[in-house]
Scaffold this motif. Sequence first.
Motif: not given
Length: 234
Positions: A221-233
């Motif tokens: 299924g799917y998960r929402l990351r609680a902390d996106t940190g510095q990662q960017r698309l």
Amino acid sequence: MRLLVVEDETRAAALPRRGLVEEGFAVDIGSDGVDAVWQAGEVAYYVIVLDLMLPGIDGFEVRRRLRADGRWAPVLMLTARGEIADRIRGLNVGADDYLPKPFSFGELVARLRLRVRLLMRRGAVARPAVLEVGGLRLDLAARTASRDETPLDLSSKEFALLEYLVRHPGEVLTRTVIMEYVWDFASDATSNVVDQYVTYLRRKIDKSFGVPQVEMVRGVGYRLRADTGQQRLG
């Protein structure tokens, strides 16, 4: 948010259901008291709109059985009988609110939202009316969403899907579980529609901001990351 409307007259049930769906609720319909008790035992509804005059067992008995079974969803009793004695009896068996027919649809929605807000504040653990995770902010009472203070333009289903993800940050949610919360029994939705709406949601809350927050867990299924940190698309 998923609601149960219990009304034995088809037209009387269809009209508020259509309006409530447009307001962003997922709505199941029960046609009699026995159905209502069974449905409320199968699904954790946020609010139950319960007609008093039902075939089989009436609304008073339905509410009594729900309490006896440990089902604590708020109940708004909806009935043509508006006598004070009926209202008192309804409140005595555990109804949380009482709205006599005929009623204004706007008043029904306002009362339902009030019940949801009260429910969020009730119990040992408070349920906040504003949810915030990793830059996302949802105001459940105002039905607004934003990322990093930038407003998000979401459809009612996109909002409901995001709300469920934000309520469970870091958890892997199966498509079946998501469908049970966002869509109702009357919907012909399949697991594919969950994928479609996640794609719509990602475009608005992730890709538009360059943030990879909604993750697919392959085969689950799917998960929402609680902390996106510095990662960017990229």
